[in-house]
Write an enzyme that holds these catalytic residues in place. Structure first.
Site, PDB file in Angstrom:
ATOM      1  N   GLU A  34       0.865  -1.195   0.000  1.00  0.00           N
ATOM      2  CA  GLU A  34       0.000   0.000   0.000  1.00  0.00           C
ATOM      3  C   GLU A  34       0.892   1.234   0.000  1.00  0.00           C
ATOM      4  O   GLU A  34       1.723   1.394   0.882  1.00  0.00           O
ATOM      5  CB  GLU A  34      -0.924  -0.007   1.220  1.00  0.00           C
ATOM      6  N   ARG A 106     -17.007   4.473   5.284  1.00  0.00           N
ATOM      7  CA  ARG A 106     -15.911   3.767   4.608  1.00  0.00           C
ATOM      8  C   ARG A 106     -14.762   3.496   5.579  1.00  0.00           C
ATOM      9  O   ARG A 106     -14.115   2.457   5.511  1.00  0.00           O
ATOM     10  CB  ARG A 106     -15.402   4.593   3.431  1.00  0.00           C
ATOM     11  N   TYR A 218     -27.970   8.672   3.648  1.00  0.00           N
ATOM     12  CA  TYR A 218     -28.255   7.501   4.498  1.00  0.00           C
ATOM     13  C   TYR A 218     -27.450   7.597   5.791  1.00  0.00           C
ATOM     14  O   TYR A 218     -26.416   8.256   5.840  1.00  0.00           O
ATOM     15  CB  TYR A 218     -27.980   6.175   3.770  1.00  0.00           C
ATOM     16  N   ASP A 297     -11.614  -1.312  -8.966  1.00  0.00           N
ATOM     17  CA  ASP A 297     -11.588  -0.119  -9.819  1.00  0.00           C
ATOM     18  C   ASP A 297     -10.447  -0.158 -10.831  1.00  0.00           C
ATOM     19  O   ASP A 297     -10.555   0.432 -11.905  1.00  0.00           O
ATOM     20  CB  ASP A 297     -11.454   1.149  -8.955  1.00  0.00           C
TER      21      ASP A 297
HETATM   22  C1  LIG Z   1     -19.392   9.108  -4.854  1.00  0.00           C
HETATM   23  C2  LIG Z   1     -19.141   7.637  -4.806  1.00  0.00           C
HETATM   24  C3  LIG Z   1     -19.976   6.829  -4.063  1.00  0.00           C
HETATM   25  C4  LIG Z   1     -19.783   5.433  -4.061  1.00  0.00           C
HETATM   26  N1  LIG Z   1     -20.653   4.664  -3.367  1.00  0.00           N
HETATM   27  C5  LIG Z   1     -20.522   3.326  -3.428  1.00  0.00           C
HETATM   28  C6  LIG Z   1     -21.455   2.473  -2.748  1.00  0.00           C
HETATM   29  O1  LIG Z   1     -22.380   2.951  -2.090  1.00  0.00           O
HETATM   30  N2  LIG Z   1     -21.284   1.126  -2.831  1.00  0.00           N
HETATM   31  C7  LIG Z   1     -20.258   0.564  -3.535  1.00  0.00           C
HETATM   32  O2  LIG Z   1     -20.153  -0.673  -3.598  1.00  0.00           O
HETATM   33  N3  LIG Z   1     -19.342   1.351  -4.190  1.00  0.00           N
HETATM   34  C8  LIG Z   1     -19.449   2.697  -4.153  1.00  0.00           C
HETATM   35  N4  LIG Z   1     -18.551   3.481  -4.792  1.00  0.00           N
HETATM   36  C9  LIG Z   1     -17.427   2.866  -5.519  1.00  0.00           C
HETATM   37  C10 LIG Z   1     -16.279   2.482  -4.594  1.00  0.00           C
HETATM   38  O3  LIG Z   1     -15.895   3.578  -3.807  1.00  0.00           O
HETATM   39  C11 LIG Z   1     -15.060   2.001  -5.396  1.00  0.00           C
HETATM   40  O4  LIG Z   1     -15.479   1.190  -6.459  1.00  0.00           O
HETATM   41  C12 LIG Z   1     -14.134   1.184  -4.487  1.00  0.00           C
HETATM   42  O5  LIG Z   1     -13.667   1.968  -3.419  1.00  0.00           O
HETATM   43  C13 LIG Z   1     -12.950   0.625  -5.282  1.00  0.00           C
HETATM   44  O6  LIG Z   1     -12.110  -0.102  -4.419  1.00  0.00           O
HETATM   45  P1  LIG Z   1     -10.674  -0.584  -4.894  1.00  0.00           P
HETATM   46  O7  LIG Z   1     -10.102  -1.343  -3.746  1.00  0.00           O
HETATM   47  O8  LIG Z   1     -10.764  -1.249  -6.221  1.00  0.00           O
HETATM   48  O9  LIG Z   1      -9.831   0.748  -5.155  1.00  0.00           O
HETATM   49  P2  LIG Z   1      -9.410   1.891  -4.122  1.00  0.00           P
HETATM   50  O10 LIG Z   1     -10.360   1.996  -3.001  1.00  0.00           O
HETATM   51  O11 LIG Z   1      -9.149   3.107  -4.948  1.00  0.00           O
HETATM   52  O12 LIG Z   1      -8.033   1.379  -3.491  1.00  0.00           O
HETATM   53  C14 LIG Z   1      -6.811   1.400  -4.199  1.00  0.00           C
HETATM   54  C15 LIG Z   1      -5.673   1.400  -3.204  1.00  0.00           C
HETATM   55  O13 LIG Z   1      -4.436   1.226  -3.920  1.00  0.00           O
HETATM   56  C16 LIG Z   1      -3.459   2.097  -3.402  1.00  0.00           C
HETATM   57  N5  LIG Z   1      -2.448   2.296  -4.464  1.00  0.00           N
HETATM   58  C17 LIG Z   1      -2.566   3.042  -5.585  1.00  0.00           C
HETATM   59  N6  LIG Z   1      -1.451   2.924  -6.334  1.00  0.00           N
HETATM   60  C18 LIG Z   1      -0.635   2.069  -5.682  1.00  0.00           C
HETATM   61  C19 LIG Z   1       0.664   1.518  -5.972  1.00  0.00           C
HETATM   62  N7  LIG Z   1       1.348   1.832  -7.094  1.00  0.00           N
HETATM   63  N8  LIG Z   1       1.231   0.659  -5.080  1.00  0.00           N
HETATM   64  C20 LIG Z   1       0.556   0.315  -3.923  1.00  0.00           C
HETATM   65  N9  LIG Z   1      -0.667   0.829  -3.599  1.00  0.00           N
HETATM   66  C21 LIG Z   1      -1.264   1.667  -4.483  1.00  0.00           C
HETATM   67  C22 LIG Z   1      -4.251   3.343  -3.027  1.00  0.00           C
HETATM   68  O14 LIG Z   1      -3.547   4.134  -2.091  1.00  0.00           O
HETATM   69  C23 LIG Z   1      -5.523   2.725  -2.452  1.00  0.00           C
HETATM   70  O15 LIG Z   1      -5.402   2.443  -1.079  1.00  0.00           O
HETATM   71  C24 LIG Z   1     -18.695   4.868  -4.785  1.00  0.00           C
HETATM   72  C25 LIG Z   1     -17.827   5.698  -5.489  1.00  0.00           C
HETATM   73  C26 LIG Z   1     -18.047   7.070  -5.520  1.00  0.00           C
HETATM   74  C27 LIG Z   1     -17.122   7.943  -6.308  1.00  0.00           C
END
Ligand SMILES: Cc1cc2nc3c(=O)[nH]c(=O)nc-3n(C[C@H](O)[C@H](O)[C@H](O)COP(=O)(O)OP(=O)(O)OC[C@H]3O[C@@H](n4cnc5c(N)ncnc54)[C@H](O)[C@@H]3O)c2cc1C
Length: 398
Positions: A34, A106, A218, A297
């Site tokens: 991370e 979150r 909510y 994502d």
């Molecule tokens: C307004 C909004 C509301 C939302 N509401 C919902 C909801 O109600 N329900 C739902 O299911 N989803 C919701 N989402 C979507 C959700 O927030 C994301 O899809 C989710 O957080 C993605 O998780 P992730 O682990 O894929 O990526 P992220 O949460 O972006 O995590 C990526 C991690 O990787 C780390 N990182 C980046 N680059 C590197 C690197 N080179 N080396 C090591 N670490 C690195 C970052 O620091 C971060 O900690 C919402 C999104 C938005 C914008």
């Protein structure tokens, strides 16, 4: 750590933390990189529908999560023009054991996942450590990581890019693929429940639909605070989750759009706003190559209007661990096949959700006669039928 069972997960967001737990439960050793020095989430909420909560429950997280999460009794679709309720989707009638509908801060979800990860001896969480590069060879992968000015190498069986929408792992696999800006901005904030009349602090998700914009509220933090997300068009499109926003700008936008006094009162009560430009990753490209794949994502960031982005990352984690554990033998070919199988299982569902989210955004923002027609259709269908349209999302199991 021996390369033969070691999987490197880049990114300790919701997807990376869940994937690490799911992989460790299936007998892998995990190095979780991370880049942030500390695991802390921006202050906002998240809806976790049963398809996601089921996975978290199976990973043993229910005791940690149920203390902080709120189980809403309904999703209420609200008219931003009249200020009244159009329809109520009765979530409490669909509750299944081990798969509740949760709304949660979150930070609470991240803390629960982090604590579970830190109590697992098969996961080595390395904070302040960023993925930089990867190369493959006969013994597996060499992953290069950086911690401050120090670069180091680690041998691994596979690399999972769970590093979010601006993924460095995806850039390595698909250098030409760029997230696309949607022209929409999510403004996010919270407020204290004591600031509001009781009818606006009930255990409900409220979705206000209005001309060119929508608003979601909510309860989170055991019901002590209300999460508020307002989505409006805009040109500001800097990457990042937590840019401070000027409250006058968002208040003015909703006055100009002719919103009713009640949603405007909710917007006015938020103390500090953060902005988040909404991008999506086009879903058509491949996510896996050899022993490297993507998750959450990084693979398929979507617009948040179906509230399923984090849920898809959580589902990905469960399917990925299952595919890797079920590979036919220890060969590189079997590993590649397992990752391709994971991608094949996930792609149709996440692409359908990406399309659904885009479509919902258009529906929420209708105006004039089209908005009236939308409200009439919703009223005629009724809450139960509206909710049953989500069955394909909520009833999913790994
Ligand atoms: C307004 C909004 C509301 C939302 N509401 C919902 C909801 O109600 N329900 C739902 O299911 N989803 C919701 N989402 C979507 C959700 O927030 C994301 O899809 C989710 O957080 C993605 O998780 P992730 O682990 O894929 O990526 P992220 O949460 O972006 O995590 C990526 C991690 O990787 C780390 N990182 C980046 N680059 C590197 C690197 N080179 N080396 C090591 N670490 C690195 C970052 O620091 C971060 O900690 C919402 C999104 C938005 C914008």
């Amino acid at each position: 750590m021996a390369a033969s069972r070691t999987i490197i997960v880049a990114g300790a967001g919701i997807g990376g933390l869940t994937a690490s737990l799911a992989l460790a439960r299936r007998g892998f050793r995990v190095i979780l990189l991370e880049k942030a020095e500390r695991l802390e989430e921006a202050g906002a909420g998240l809806q976790l529908s049963p398809n996601a909560s089921r996975v978290l429950t199976e990973l043993g997280l229910q005791p940690r999560l149920s203390a902080a999460a709120v189980t809403p009794e309904a999703i209420c679709l609200m008219s931003a023009t009249s200020g009244g309720e159009i329809c109520r989707l009765p979530l409490d009638q669909t509750a299944q054991p081990g798969a509740p509908y949760w709304v949660i801060h979150r930070a609470d979800l991240q803390a629960a996942l982090r604590d579970e990860v830190q109590s697992c001896s098969d996961i080595d969480l390395r904070l302040g450590c960023q993925f930089e590069d990867v190369s493959s060879h006969a013994k597996g992968l060499t992953v290069i990581q950086r911690s401050g000015t120090t670069r180091c190498e680690e041998l691994a069986l596979a690399l999972i890019g769970a590093d979010g929408i601006w993924s460095a792992v995806r850039h390595h696999l698909l250098p030409d693929l760029q997230p696309r800006f949607s022209g929409l901005i999510a403004w996010r904030g919270t407020l204290d429940t004591t600031q509001l009349p009781r009818e606006y602090t009930a255990r409900r998700v409220q979705l206000w639909m209005g001309r060119g914009a929508h608003l979601v509220t909510y309860p989170i933090s055991g019901g002590r605070r209300i999460n508020v997300v307002a989505v409006v068009p805009g040109q500001w499109n800097r990457p990042g989750w937590s840019e401070p926003g000027d409250s006058n700008e968002i208040k003015t936008a909703f006055v100009a759009a002719g919103w009713h006094a009640i949603p405007r009162m909710l917007i006015g009560a938020v103390d500090g706003w953060r902005r988040w430009a909404l991008f999506a990753v086009p879903g058509g490209a491949q996510w896996s190559e050899g022993a490297v794949t993507l998750l959450g994502d990084a693979a398929h960031a979507m617009l948040p209007f179906a509230a399923q982005g984090a849920a898809m990352a959580i589902e990905d984690a469960a399917v990925l661990a299952k595919c890797l554990a079920g590979r036919q033998d220890e060969s590189a070919a079997a590993l590649t096949a397992a990752l391709q199988r994971y991608e094949k299982l996930r792609r149709p569902r996440v692409m359908r959700l990406q399309r659904t989210a885009r479509q919902l955004g258009r529906i929420y923002h209708l105006s004039g006669p089209l908005a009236l027609a939308r409200d009439l259709v919703i009223k005629t269908m009724g809450g139960k039928r509206m909710l049953s349209r989500q069955d394909w999302i909520y009833s999913w199991q790994a």
